[in-house]
Design a protein around this motif. Sequence first.
Motif, PDB file in Angstrom:
ATOM      1  N   ILE A 147       9.709   6.865  -4.871  1.00 34.35           N
ATOM      2  CA  ILE A 147       9.704   7.669  -6.081  1.00 34.35           C
ATOM      3  C   ILE A 147      10.627   8.873  -5.889  1.00 34.35           C
ATOM      4  O   ILE A 147      10.571   9.556  -4.870  1.00 34.35           O
ATOM      5  N   MET A 148      11.495   9.093  -6.867  1.00 35.01           N
ATOM      6  CA  MET A 148      12.440  10.205  -6.746  1.00 35.01           C
ATOM      7  C   MET A 148      12.776  10.778  -8.106  1.00 35.01           C
ATOM      8  O   MET A 148      12.703  10.099  -9.136  1.00 35.01           O
ATOM      9  N   GLU A 149      13.113  12.062  -8.107  1.00 35.27           N
ATOM     10  CA  GLU A 149      13.713  12.696  -9.267  1.00 35.27           C
ATOM     11  C   GLU A 149      15.223  12.529  -9.134  1.00 35.27           C
ATOM     12  O   GLU A 149      15.796  12.938  -8.115  1.00 35.27           O
ATOM     13  N   PRO A 150      15.891  11.947 -10.123  1.00 42.51           N
ATOM     14  CA  PRO A 150      17.348  11.804 -10.002  1.00 42.51           C
ATOM     15  C   PRO A 150      18.047  13.157  -9.878  1.00 42.51           C
ATOM     16  O   PRO A 150      19.102  13.256  -9.253  1.00 42.51           O
ATOM     17  N   VAL A 151      17.470  14.188 -10.491  1.00 39.68           N
ATOM     18  CA  VAL A 151      17.849  15.578 -10.251  1.00 39.68           C
ATOM     19  C   VAL A 151      16.546  16.326 -10.017  1.00 39.68           C
ATOM     20  O   VAL A 151      15.674  16.336 -10.891  1.00 39.68           O
ATOM     21  N   GLN A 152      16.384  16.918  -8.847  1.00 40.72           N
ATOM     22  CA  GLN A 152      15.127  17.597  -8.569  1.00 40.72           C
ATOM     23  C   GLN A 152      14.943  18.791  -9.497  1.00 40.72           C
ATOM     24  O   GLN A 152      15.876  19.561  -9.728  1.00 40.72           O
ATOM     25  N   GLY A 153      13.730  18.944 -10.029  1.00 41.69           N
ATOM     26  CA  GLY A 153      13.429  20.020 -10.960  1.00 41.69           C
ATOM     27  C   GLY A 153      12.983  21.277 -10.258  1.00 41.69           C
ATOM     28  O   GLY A 153      13.779  22.164  -9.959  1.00 41.69           O
ATOM     29  N   GLU A 154      11.688  21.371  -9.973  1.00 37.57           N
ATOM     30  CA  GLU A 154      11.188  22.563  -9.291  1.00 37.57           C
ATOM     31  C   GLU A 154      11.861  22.752  -7.947  1.00 37.57           C
ATOM     32  O   GLU A 154      11.980  23.878  -7.460  1.00 37.57           O
TER      33      GLU A 154
ATOM     34  N   VAL B 124       2.476  12.846  -3.865  1.00 36.96           N
ATOM     35  CA  VAL B 124       3.905  12.561  -3.700  1.00 36.96           C
ATOM     36  C   VAL B 124       4.758  13.794  -3.998  1.00 36.96           C
ATOM     37  O   VAL B 124       5.974  13.693  -4.155  1.00 36.96           O
ATOM     38  N   THR B 125       4.131  14.971  -4.067  1.00 38.49           N
ATOM     39  CA  THR B 125       4.844  16.227  -4.309  1.00 38.49           C
ATOM     40  C   THR B 125       5.096  16.925  -2.984  1.00 38.49           C
ATOM     41  O   THR B 125       4.167  17.109  -2.186  1.00 38.49           O
TER      42      THR B 125
ATOM     43  N   TYR C  11      14.650  -4.639   0.397  1.00 34.38           N
ATOM     44  CA  TYR C  11      13.300  -4.797   0.941  1.00 34.38           C
ATOM     45  C   TYR C  11      12.243  -5.137  -0.113  1.00 34.38           C
ATOM     46  O   TYR C  11      11.055  -5.189   0.209  1.00 34.38           O
ATOM     47  N   GLY C  12      12.654  -5.369  -1.350  1.00 32.76           N
ATOM     48  CA  GLY C  12      11.679  -5.685  -2.380  1.00 32.76           C
ATOM     49  C   GLY C  12      10.816  -4.497  -2.779  1.00 32.76           C
ATOM     50  O   GLY C  12       9.675  -4.667  -3.221  1.00 32.76           O
ATOM     51  N   ILE C  13      11.356  -3.305  -2.631  1.00 33.63           N
ATOM     52  CA  ILE C  13      10.663  -2.066  -2.983  1.00 33.63           C
ATOM     53  C   ILE C  13      11.034  -1.675  -4.407  1.00 33.63           C
ATOM     54  O   ILE C  13      12.204  -1.781  -4.805  1.00 33.63           O
ATOM     55  N   LEU C  14      10.070  -1.226  -5.188  1.00 32.10           N
ATOM     56  CA  LEU C  14      10.363  -0.747  -6.537  1.00 32.10           C
ATOM     57  C   LEU C  14      10.881   0.682  -6.483  1.00 32.10           C
ATOM     58  O   LEU C  14      10.403   1.502  -5.692  1.00 32.10           O
ATOM     59  N   LEU C  15      11.843   0.984  -7.334  1.00 28.45           N
ATOM     60  CA  LEU C  15      12.376   2.340  -7.448  1.00 28.45           C
ATOM     61  C   LEU C  15      11.790   2.992  -8.697  1.00 28.45           C
ATOM     62  O   LEU C  15      11.978   2.506  -9.814  1.00 28.45           O
ATOM     63  N   ILE C  16      11.045   4.068  -8.484  1.00 30.22           N
ATOM     64  CA  ILE C  16      10.489   4.847  -9.591  1.00 30.22           C
ATOM     65  C   ILE C  16      11.355   6.084  -9.784  1.00 30.22           C
ATOM     66  O   ILE C  16      11.545   6.870  -8.853  1.00 30.22           O
ATOM     67  N   MET C  17      11.885   6.250 -10.981  1.00 26.83           N
ATOM     68  CA  MET C  17      12.623   7.461 -11.324  1.00 26.83           C
ATOM     69  C   MET C  17      11.730   8.366 -12.175  1.00 26.83           C
ATOM     70  O   MET C  17      11.292   7.970 -13.254  1.00 26.83           O
ATOM     71  N   ASP C  18      11.475   9.545 -11.668  1.00 26.50           N
ATOM     72  CA  ASP C  18      10.727  10.548 -12.421  1.00 26.50           C
ATOM     73  C   ASP C  18      11.717  11.309 -13.296  1.00 26.50           C
ATOM     74  O   ASP C  18      12.412  12.205 -12.839  1.00 26.50           O
ATOM     75  N   GLU C  19      11.765  10.927 -14.568  1.00 29.48           N
ATOM     76  CA  GLU C  19      12.683  11.548 -15.530  1.00 29.48           C
ATOM     77  C   GLU C  19      11.932  12.508 -16.467  1.00 29.48           C
ATOM     78  O   GLU C  19      12.402  12.801 -17.563  1.00 29.48           O
ATOM     79  N   ILE C  20      10.787  12.991 -16.019  1.00 27.21           N
ATOM     80  CA  ILE C  20       9.961  13.831 -16.884  1.00 27.21           C
ATOM     81  C   ILE C  20      10.696  15.111 -17.272  1.00 27.21           C
ATOM     82  O   ILE C  20      10.634  15.547 -18.426  1.00 27.21           O
ATOM     83  N   GLN C  21      11.415  15.714 -16.342  1.00 25.81           N
ATOM     84  CA  GLN C  21      12.196  16.909 -16.672  1.00 25.81           C
ATOM     85  C   GLN C  21      13.669  16.606 -16.883  1.00 25.81           C
ATOM     86  O   GLN C  21      14.312  17.173 -17.765  1.00 25.81           O
TER      87      GLN C  21
ATOM     88  N   PRO D  76       0.769  -1.246   0.000  1.00 29.12           N
ATOM     89  CA  PRO D  76       0.000   0.000   0.000  1.00 29.12           C
ATOM     90  C   PRO D  76       0.803   1.302   0.000  1.00 29.12           C
ATOM     91  O   PRO D  76       0.299   2.340  -0.446  1.00 29.12           O
ATOM     92  N   ALA D  77       2.020   1.299   0.518  1.00 33.36           N
ATOM     93  CA  ALA D  77       2.697   2.567   0.835  1.00 33.36           C
ATOM     94  C   ALA D  77       3.654   3.026  -0.262  1.00 33.36           C
ATOM     95  O   ALA D  77       4.210   2.222  -1.019  1.00 33.36           O
ATOM     96  N   ILE D  78       3.834   4.354  -0.305  1.00 34.85           N
ATOM     97  CA  ILE D  78       4.774   5.002  -1.215  1.00 34.85           C
ATOM     98  C   ILE D  78       5.647   5.952  -0.392  1.00 34.85           C
ATOM     99  O   ILE D  78       5.144   6.648   0.501  1.00 34.85           O
ATOM    100  N   ILE D  79       6.929   6.000  -0.701  1.00 35.67           N
ATOM    101  CA  ILE D  79       7.831   6.973  -0.076  1.00 35.67           C
ATOM    102  C   ILE D  79       8.284   7.968  -1.133  1.00 35.67           C
ATOM    103  O   ILE D  79       8.710   7.584  -2.231  1.00 35.67           O
ATOM    104  N   ALA D  80       8.162   9.250  -0.800  1.00 34.19           N
ATOM    105  CA  ALA D  80       8.580  10.330  -1.690  1.00 34.19           C
ATOM    106  C   ALA D  80       9.538  11.239  -0.940  1.00 34.19           C
ATOM    107  O   ALA D  80       9.793  11.041   0.254  1.00 34.19           O
TER     108      ALA D  80
END
Length: 439
Positions: A218-225, A155-156, A246-256, A136-140
């Motif tokens: 979920i993380m930005e590899p380089v934070q944008g805003e 997550v912002t 821990y079997g956690i998925l890593l989401i990279m936000d590469e949108i910017q 259920p949980a997400i870390i941002a």
Amino acid sequence: MGKRLVPFVGGLRMKFEDYQPYLSPALAKATDLIAISGKGCYLTDSKGDRYLDFVQGIAVNALGHCHPKVVEAIKTQAGKLITASFNVVNYPTTLELAKRLAEVTPGELNSVFFSNGGAEAIDGALKLAKAYTKRPAIIAFQGSFHGRSFGALSVTGSNAYYRKYYEPMVGSVYFTAYPSTDLCPKGFNEEQRTEYCLNELDRLFQNLVAPDQVAAIIMEPVQGEGGYVVPSKAFVQEIRERCDQYGILLIMDEIQSGYGRTGKMFASEHFDVVPDIMTVGKAIAGGLPMSAVISTQVIMAEWRSGMHGTTFGGNPICAAAALAVLDEFKQSCLLEHVNEEGAYLRNRLVRLQKKYSCISDVRGLGLMLAIEFSHPDGSPAGDLLEAVRAACLKNRLLTLSCGVHHNGMRFATPLNVTNDEIDQGIAIIESVLDQLYAQ
């Protein structure tokens, strides 16, 4: 530069204030300009004034305004088919784009779900992580920006104002510290910030959410805003290791940060880390609305038919434009150009920093660079930044702010920007700072 080209473009005599009553005030407007045309690094407004555009649709126009190959691809596809919905039929351009993306993404990230914008892709990535892990949980991270839809906003962590009146957010989201100077104890160096933030994450696991309940970080590899903040390589790799542990998925936000902005195709490559899920957008389609959630076939297999959907995602015109962008990356050696021009721009910004004490930092990677303004006592100078930006606008330079204290100026030039265009922009900023200091 800044010269009025024609009395009125296309015979238009439009004023923004005449139309403002018909627009929701929810969309913040940085200027009242009415843009009529664009070419490369420049925009022309309804008065015929030309602006040097260092915003580029907020890092959207990777190749500048109206790149001829992108325009031609759009025209050609629009003459054949505009849409029939990708969930009903297949399009040659979209099928080819999925294959081409798989060729440039790192690791086994070769399964694509197309969407329309960044926030939509973030929502999809969060759903995918939960569907795969059944957790259920997400870390941002604090200082993050992922969008303004309910999922993305949840997550912002860059501005409480974005969340005002919208509580409760999506549940089971936990925030931890990102290793920026603004979010860590004062005076910490990079190594100390890295250790501090990793300890904060471990305390989060210990005190608030068990790691076996966390679907994704979920993380930005380089934070944008958040300020174009570049974390240490050790920090990103330690996040990857904890996810693996821990079997956690890593989401990279590469949108910017993705699509060549940092000098590599994706910013995560600077850290030798491959995420489990990646979101891309902004620059993907040369200015048209398109984004994507990209993951492995194994993870995507748990996102079964009907668990997510879209009407417009994967649009054939957007895909045609996106293919033209990828072609230009290859044919023009665009990544090499980004590294060369990024080094040139950084050098010019460092020279500004040495000349003006109000510029307290220069940071970033490739052409994802920012300068930070501070008062003599070291406090954030958001007021000075806004004065500089307003004066730049009067001098026909469009700029963009960033930072959790709103005291950073980020540079989002086209990836094919030239030395001459950089020099023009820096000359305007320098002239503005000279004028402000003279007052």
